[in-house]
Scaffold this active site. Structure first.
Site, mmCIF file in Angstrom:
data_model
loop_
_atom_site.group_PDB
_atom_site.id
_atom_site.type_symbol
_atom_site.label_atom_id
_atom_site.label_comp_id
_atom_site.label_asym_id
_atom_site.label_seq_id
_atom_site.Cartn_x
_atom_site.Cartn_y
_atom_site.Cartn_z
ATOM 1 N N ASN A 15 19.338 35.918 -99.870
ATOM 2 C CA ASN A 15 20.754 35.773 -100.224
ATOM 3 C C ASN A 15 20.929 36.010 -101.735
ATOM 4 O O ASN A 15 20.451 35.214 -102.550
ATOM 5 C CB ASN A 15 21.187 34.353 -99.814
ATOM 6 N N ASP A 75 17.171 25.956 -98.247
ATOM 7 C CA ASP A 75 18.008 26.001 -97.057
ATOM 8 C C ASP A 75 19.222 25.145 -97.351
ATOM 9 O O ASP A 75 19.097 24.023 -97.854
ATOM 10 C CB ASP A 75 17.280 25.519 -95.796
ATOM 11 N N SER A 76 20.372 25.700 -97.072
ATOM 12 C CA SER A 76 21.590 25.017 -97.500
ATOM 13 C C SER A 76 22.721 25.313 -96.538
ATOM 14 O O SER A 76 22.600 26.177 -95.674
ATOM 15 C CB SER A 76 21.956 25.465 -98.918
ATOM 16 N N PHE A 160 29.794 32.533 -103.808
ATOM 17 C CA PHE A 160 29.528 33.284 -102.580
ATOM 18 C C PHE A 160 29.842 32.388 -101.383
ATOM 19 O O PHE A 160 30.249 31.233 -101.558
ATOM 20 C CB PHE A 160 28.064 33.771 -102.542
ATOM 21 N N ASP A 163 32.336 29.170 -100.827
ATOM 22 C CA ASP A 163 32.884 28.654 -102.093
ATOM 23 C C ASP A 163 34.419 28.714 -102.172
ATOM 24 O O ASP A 163 35.030 27.771 -102.695
ATOM 25 C CB ASP A 163 32.271 29.388 -103.292
ATOM 26 N N LYS A 183 29.981 25.479 -111.846
ATOM 27 C CA LYS A 183 29.445 25.253 -110.488
ATOM 28 C C LYS A 183 28.025 24.693 -110.578
ATOM 29 O O LYS A 183 27.693 23.724 -109.897
ATOM 30 C CB LYS A 183 29.474 26.541 -109.653
ATOM 31 N N HIS A 188 25.289 21.339 -105.245
ATOM 32 C CA HIS A 188 24.141 20.875 -104.456
ATOM 33 C C HIS A 188 22.857 21.562 -104.945
ATOM 34 O O HIS A 188 21.830 20.917 -105.108
ATOM 35 C CB HIS A 188 24.408 21.165 -102.977
HETATM 36 P P1 ITT Z 1 17.891 32.734 -96.976
HETATM 37 O O1 ITT Z 1 17.599 32.035 -95.669
HETATM 38 O O2 ITT Z 1 17.165 34.042 -97.103
HETATM 39 O O3 ITT Z 1 17.714 31.843 -98.167
HETATM 40 P P2 ITT Z 1 20.652 32.531 -96.071
HETATM 41 O O4 ITT Z 1 21.967 32.932 -96.660
HETATM 42 O O5 ITT Z 1 20.421 32.909 -94.613
HETATM 43 O O6 ITT Z 1 19.466 33.146 -96.990
HETATM 44 P P3 ITT Z 1 20.648 29.735 -95.376
HETATM 45 O O7 ITT Z 1 20.074 29.924 -94.011
HETATM 46 O O8 ITT Z 1 20.176 28.586 -96.202
HETATM 47 O O9 ITT Z 1 20.431 31.012 -96.292
HETATM 48 O O10 ITT Z 1 22.225 29.648 -95.207
HETATM 49 C C1 ITT Z 1 22.996 29.172 -96.245
HETATM 50 C C2 ITT Z 1 24.468 29.501 -95.991
HETATM 51 O O11 ITT Z 1 25.252 28.365 -96.372
HETATM 52 C C3 ITT Z 1 24.892 30.639 -96.914
HETATM 53 O O12 ITT Z 1 24.744 31.898 -96.285
HETATM 54 C C4 ITT Z 1 26.339 30.284 -97.187
HETATM 55 O O13 ITT Z 1 27.137 30.728 -96.133
HETATM 56 C C5 ITT Z 1 26.324 28.755 -97.176
HETATM 57 N N1 ITT Z 1 26.106 28.230 -98.554
HETATM 58 C C6 ITT Z 1 24.989 27.627 -99.044
HETATM 59 N N2 ITT Z 1 25.136 27.322 -100.342
HETATM 60 C C7 ITT Z 1 26.356 27.758 -100.679
HETATM 61 C C8 ITT Z 1 27.077 27.759 -101.890
HETATM 62 O O14 ITT Z 1 26.530 27.295 -103.027
HETATM 63 N N3 ITT Z 1 28.302 28.272 -101.889
HETATM 64 C C9 ITT Z 1 28.847 28.759 -100.767
HETATM 65 N N4 ITT Z 1 28.238 28.830 -99.592
HETATM 66 C C10 ITT Z 1 26.995 28.329 -99.535
#
Ligand code: ITT
Length: 207
Positions: A15, A75-76, A160, A163, A183, A188
């Site tokens: 990401n 993971d978020s 992204f 947000d 931010k 988090h």
């Molecule tokens: P990786 O697994 O390769 O790290 P990913 O985007 O698939 O990339 P996640 O499975 O952790 O990662 O999904 C996290 C999603 O949560 C991310 O795609 C956003 O949609 C949302 N997200 C996480 N942190 C965020 C933030 O700081 N601001 C906005 N959306 C966020």
């Protein structure tokens, strides 16, 4: 450092929004941070854990072993109370395959359209895990959380993902209307990284 070698750390996420934030948040650590984009392409591991910490561990271990590098994974996601915790660990896949970040954001707002302002509480959560290819156990982990509310309409173009729909507690702007520095100071991800930054720096200097 124990010698002159600069330690490499892989920022193990596909990401680009996360990569930008990690590069900023880790800039005071004397290491060479490499993104997955700088390395040969590899298919992402299946994220079948039940928690953010489980999935961050899966990713950190996988990329660390695959590339033989210390790897930091995240993971978020967004946990919305009125949706019983959804999209949660499925935040990146909310609504199924083939959707863009903007599609998922619109779907979230559509699913919440009848939920009144006082019931729109939510939080972003982030688990950060560091793995070393030479170690069975994970090296470091931390969880960061930020409480807030979901808007009725998207606002702002920074950041992204979700947000544009998230207003932190005590704020009036969404995290997409804030500068990167603002931010980072309350997010988090900022909180999780600050919880491990000192130990990561020490670990790298002794490795
Ligand atoms: P990786 O697994 O390769 O790290 P990913 O985007 O698939 O990339 P996640 O499975 O952790 O990662 O999904 C996290 C999603 O949560 C991310 O795609 C956003 O949609 C949302 N997200 C996480 N942190 C965020 C933030 O700081 N601001 C906005 N959306 C966020």
């Amino acid at each position: 450092m124990s010698d002159d070698k600069v330690r490499r750390v892989l920022i193990a996420t596909q990401n680009s929004g996360k990569v930008n934030e990690f590069r900023r948040l880790l800039r005071s650590i004397p290491a060479d941070f490499v993104g997955l984009g700088d390395l040969p392409e590899v298919a992402a591991p299946e994220e079948d854990g039940d928690t953010f910490l489980d999935n961050a561990t899966i990713k950190a271990r996988f990329y660390s072993q695959h590339f033989g590098e210390i790897a930091l994974a995240d993971d978020s996601g967004l946990v919305v109370d009125a949706l019983n915790g959804a999209p949660g660990v499925h935040s990146a896949r909310y609504g199924g395959d083939g959707l863009t970040d903007r599609d998922r954001l619109n779907l979230l707002l559509e699913n919440l359209k009848d939920v009144p302002a006082e019931q729109r509480s939510a939080r972003f959560e982030c688990a950060v895990v560091v793995a070393d290819p030479d170690s069975e156990d994970i090296i470091l982990h931390a969880i960061g959380t930020i409480e807030g509310m979901i808007t009725f309409e998207p606002r702002g173009s920074n950041g992204f993902g979700y947000d544009p729909a998230f207003v932190p507690q005590g704020e009036t702007r969404t995290t997409a209307e804030m500068s990167a520095t603002e931010k980072d100071s309350l997010s988090h991800r900022g909180r999780a990284v600050r919880a491990i930054a000192h130990e990561l720096s020490t670990y790298l200097s002794h490795r």
